[in-house]
Design an enzyme around this catalytic site. Structure first.
Site, PDB file in Angstrom:
ATOM      1  N   CYS A   2       0.843  -1.178   0.000  1.00 34.37           N
ATOM      2  CA  CYS A   2       0.000   0.000   0.000  1.00 34.37           C
ATOM      3  C   CYS A   2       0.891   1.246   0.000  1.00 34.37           C
ATOM      4  CB  CYS A   2      -0.936   0.095   1.197  1.00 34.37           C
ATOM      5  SG  CYS A   2      -2.068  -1.272   1.349  1.00 34.37           S
ATOM      6  N   TRP A  76      -2.775  -2.719  -1.602  1.00 33.50           N
ATOM      7  CA  TRP A  76      -2.431  -4.140  -1.744  1.00 33.50           C
ATOM      8  C   TRP A  76      -3.236  -4.819  -0.642  1.00 33.50           C
ATOM      9  CZ3 TRP A  76      -0.392  -8.248   0.991  1.00 33.50           C
ATOM     10  CH2 TRP A  76       0.103  -9.313   0.232  1.00 33.50           C
ATOM     11  N   GLY A 103      -0.617  -0.882   6.324  1.00 31.97           N
ATOM     12  CA  GLY A 103      -0.217  -1.726   7.456  1.00 31.97           C
ATOM     13  C   GLY A 103      -1.339  -2.658   7.847  1.00 31.97           C
ATOM     14  N   GLU A 485      18.079 -16.986  -7.523  1.00 31.07           N
ATOM     15  CA  GLU A 485      17.638 -15.657  -7.935  1.00 31.07           C
ATOM     16  C   GLU A 485      17.072 -15.685  -9.355  1.00 31.07           C
ATOM     17  OE1 GLU A 485      16.840 -13.110  -6.534  1.00 31.07           O
ATOM     18  OE2 GLU A 485      16.954 -11.466  -7.968  1.00 31.07           O
ATOM     19  N   LYS A 489      13.265 -14.569 -10.212  1.00 38.29           N
ATOM     20  CA  LYS A 489      13.005 -13.484 -11.174  1.00 38.29           C
ATOM     21  C   LYS A 489      12.030 -13.968 -12.235  1.00 38.29           C
ATOM     22  CE  LYS A 489      14.110 -10.925  -9.805  1.00 38.29           C
ATOM     23  NZ  LYS A 489      14.477 -10.162  -8.675  1.00 38.29           N
ATOM     24  N   GLU A 492       8.353 -14.653 -10.843  1.00 37.62           N
ATOM     25  CA  GLU A 492       7.549 -13.494 -10.419  1.00 37.62           C
ATOM     26  C   GLU A 492       7.062 -12.651 -11.591  1.00 37.62           C
ATOM     27  OE1 GLU A 492       9.493 -10.709  -7.743  1.00 37.62           O
ATOM     28  OE2 GLU A 492      11.423 -11.182  -8.614  1.00 37.62           O
ATOM     29  N   HIS A 508      17.582 -36.604  -5.930  1.00 36.49           N
ATOM     30  CA  HIS A 508      16.830 -36.919  -4.705  1.00 36.49           C
ATOM     31  C   HIS A 508      15.360 -36.536  -4.831  1.00 36.49           C
ATOM     32  CE1 HIS A 508      20.530 -38.024  -2.754  1.00 36.49           C
ATOM     33  NE2 HIS A 508      21.072 -36.930  -3.268  1.00 36.49           N
TER      34      HIS A 508
HETATM   35  C1  F6R Z   1      12.081 -10.105  -5.786  1.00 33.37           C
HETATM   36  C2  F6R Z   1      11.963  -9.090  -4.775  1.00 33.37           C
HETATM   37  C3  F6R Z   1      11.624  -9.532  -3.395  1.00 33.37           C
HETATM   38  C4  F6R Z   1      12.442  -8.729  -2.376  1.00 33.37           C
HETATM   39  C5  F6R Z   1      11.976  -9.081  -0.962  1.00 33.37           C
HETATM   40  C6  F6R Z   1      12.784  -8.364   0.097  1.00 33.37           C
HETATM   41  O1  F6R Z   1      12.380  -9.540  -7.026  1.00 33.37           O
HETATM   42  O2  F6R Z   1      12.109  -7.931  -5.025  1.00 33.37           O
HETATM   43  O3  F6R Z   1      11.811 -10.882  -3.233  1.00 33.37           O
HETATM   44  O4  F6R Z   1      13.792  -9.025  -2.536  1.00 33.37           O
HETATM   45  O5  F6R Z   1      10.623  -8.734  -0.825  1.00 33.37           O
HETATM   46  O6  F6R Z   1      12.644  -6.983  -0.014  1.00 33.37           O
HETATM   47  P1  F6R Z   1      13.679  -5.992   0.640  1.00 33.37           P
HETATM   48  O7  F6R Z   1      14.992  -6.221  -0.030  1.00 33.37           O
HETATM   49  O8  F6R Z   1      13.113  -4.644   0.370  1.00 33.37           O
HETATM   50  O9  F6R Z   1      13.742  -6.327   2.091  1.00 33.37           O
END
Ligand code: F6R
Length: 612
Positions: A2, A76, A103, A485, A489, A492, A508
């Site tokens: 949000c 959100w 929040g 990673e 990527k 998502e 496994h």
């Molecule tokens: C993935 C992504 C998230 C953030 C995670 C942590 O592309 O952006 O997985 O890495 O939400 O966020 P921060 O780094 O802001 O604590």
């Protein structure tokens, strides 16, 4: 999660609020709303389900609402489905109080029950509506004004919030308060602004105030006053933000994600330059002295998502180079374990936003146990940055796309520098090796730029695989960290199911998922593991997989196994994550584009995860 904005000043508020929200849409985008008022007129609220553009159309870009004071929200959903009714702003029963909130109010049901006993009714399923009516309840019960009503409500609610409130009886004023959710306030030329994040007000002012936890602010045109929860005024200094407003614009790129991918050479260079002075790593600003470094027995790295993946890569490098045992933990898991921790350790949290709820909770736990804490953070002045004992800032600039790219790359750099400096201080490497590593690190920006030359091939490959059902990533050691990673990527932004598996674990279980044509991305940049990786790639290939090999120039044997090979420039092995991740980011991006998806704002996600 949000985004909230507020404006009070000489201009019409609607357009400014929508402009601010457009910079915050990455924080949530299932619905949006604004509330605007003029001196003599009632507070007017307009809300819309869906992206901000629906609200913009409904309000003629904000112009349809008249008034110079207003608040806005992009949502959100946490409590209640995305709908116009659940969208913010929310109003109290008689509309005396109107608010936007970021929040979660954990005890909202208890508050609703209490208020229901006092004849309040509720129109939405949100926790926010309970908060707004609670403020209204105290406001009417004690008649001591907005600050008092808000502080009484703050004492009663449990959870986290950044809230901006309009009171019918106080035109030309906005009240704001926060606990564990971000909010900044800016003042310039007779106007005052508030927002969840800096880019929302960067077009208007660079002088901002950080409102602390459990503080309340009163914004009037061009002035802001802060109060603690007892209502006593608190003095604050403003801070000048150095980010370039243009950095938060697309600058001709189709999406923020591709722009930010291309900004990585700069983010890496700026992060190196901020920490390497006269060819020496300089952690003095963070207060990490050689004495502190020399005493550390153990390192804990705790974070979420991509920041966690940086921790996974860092573990291999720090253990290998500096010889310090490293535990890497997901913050959401760590906070509910009773992990005995060595008091002589360094507790590192990594966070782009500096606001991630689980990471913040982990940091606080470590502090409670008396551990020395270090935060690697991108957003200046964020809660995590302010609460950690030591802070190292990544110099990625504002990152807007929900999927992180340049902040991840900048975080990696900080972890390399930690590994190198700790290794030197602890006598694990000599000056010559130290200098060689730093010299090589300086070449990374150019090497990343060289990888962009391969974009067309990757784009072609991405189009070919844009309808795949599953994509697997495998690697060993550091390459396993990169696989994690690369896989995140991809999933998502493309919504294609993807998993990263440590290549040695394939047999496994995961190998049973390999079918004819399943794409497996094998990452092999670590010399001593290449033969083993090639065997693992053979194993999946002989079960029908289509194999992409991602390796460094020179490892030409990869082509004997892989159906498609992508090469990255050679570098010190510890730095390969910085290069290997680039083709994987491009792959994810172009698959998403081929599928016609909203790359910058993938469904169900938000950039800053400020709830558990
Ligand atoms: C993935 C992504 C998230 C953030 C995670 C942590 O592309 O952006 O997985 O890495 O939400 O966020 P921060 O780094 O802001 O604590």
């Amino acid at each position: 999660m949000c985004g909230i904005v507020g404006y009070v000043g000489p201009q019409q508020a609607g357009r400014i609020l929508l402009d601010g929200l457009s910079k915050l849409e990455y924080r949530g985008y299932d619905s949006a709303g604004i509330a605007v008022r003029d001196n003599d007129r009632p507070i007017e609220i307009v809300k819309a389900k869906g992206r901000l553009k629906v609200l913009a159309e409904k309000t003629n870009n904000g112009d349809a609402l008249r008034g110079t004071t207003g608040i806005g929200h992009t949502r959100w959903a946490t409590h209640g489905e995305p709908s116009v009714t659940n969208a913010h702003p929310h109003h109290s029963n008689d509309s005396s109080v109107v608010a936007v909130h970021n929040g979660i109010i954990e005890n909202y049901q208890e508050i609703r029950d209490k208020l229901t006993r006092h004849n309040y009714t509720f129109y939405s399923e949100t926790d926010t509506e309970a908060f707004v009516n609670l403020i209204d309840y105290y406001y009417k019960k004690y008649s001591m004004g907005p600050i008092d009503a808000i502080s009484k409500a703050m004492v009663r609610v449990r959870g986290s919030y950044a809230i901006a409130v309009l009171f019918k009886d106080y035109p030309n004023e906005i009240y704001a308060a926060r606990k564990d959710n971000p909010m900044i306030i800016g003042v310039k030329d007779g106007a005052s602004y508030l927002a969840s994040d800096v880019p929302a007000i960067l077009n208007y002012t660079r002088n901002i105030y950080y409102i602390d936890n459990l503080e309340i602010a009163r914004l009037t045109p061009g002035e802001v006053h802060f109060f603690n929860i007892d209502g006593d005024e608190v003095e604050k200094e403003s801070v000048e933000i150095k980010w370039d407003a243009k950095a938060a614009e697309k600058n001709g790129y189709e999406h923020f994600m591709i722009k930010e991918i291309h900004e990585q050479p700069q983010a890496v260079r700026d992060t190196i330059n901020s920490l390497v002075k006269d060819d020496k790593i300089d952690f003095t600003e963070a207060g990490l002295t050689d004495e502190i470094i020399g005493k550390i027995n153990r390192i804990y790295i705790v974070s979420c998502g991509s920041s966690y993946h940086v921790g996974v890569a860092a573990r291999y490098n720090i253990e290998k180079l500096a010889g310090i045992p490293v535990h890497v933990e997901l913050a959401s898991e760590f906070r509910y374990r009773s992990m005995p921790m060595d008091p002589e350790s360094l507790f590192i949290v990594i966070s782009q936003s500096g606001e991630t709820a689980d990471t913040l909770a982990a940091l606080r736990l470590a502090k409670e146990q008396g551990l020395s804490t270090l935060a690697i953070v991108n957003v200046v002045g964020s809660t995590i940055a302010r609460e950690a004992d030591h802070v190292i800032y990544t110099m990625a600039g504002p990152e807007i796309a929900v999927a992180t790219t340049k902040a991840y790359s900048a975080q990696l750099i900080v972890t390399y520098l930690i590994a190198i400096q700790f290794a030197l201080v602890r006598g694990r490497i000599d000056e010559e090796r130290y200098t060689a590593l730093l010299t090589e690190m300086q070449t990374l920006p150019k090497k990343i730029t060289r990888i962009f030359e391969d974009t067309e091939r990757i784009q072609w490959f991405a189009a070919k695989h844009s309808n795949d059902k599953d994509i697997f990533f495998i690697g060993r050691g550091l390459d396993y960290g990169i696989s994690m990673e690369g896989s995140l990527k991809l999933k998502e932004v493309s919504y294609i199911h993807s998993e990263a598996t440590a290549a040695g674990e394939l047999k496994h279980g995961t190998i049973s998922l390999i079918e004819n044509g399943t794409l497996v991305v094998g990452i092999l940049t670590q010399n001593e593991l290449i033969e083993k990786m090639l065997s693992n790639m053979e194993e999946v290939k002989s079960r029908g997989a289509y194999v992409l090999g991602l390796t460094t120039y020179g490892n030409y044997k990869t082509e004997d196994v892989a159906d498609f090979t992508v090469y990255i420039p050679r570098t010190e092995e510890m730095f390969t994550p910085s290069l290997a991740i680039i083709p994987l980011q491009l792959l994810a991006y172009y698959i998403s584009v081929s599928r016609g998806l909203d790359v910058d704002k993938p469904r169900n996600l938000a950039k800053s995860v400020t709830v558990e």
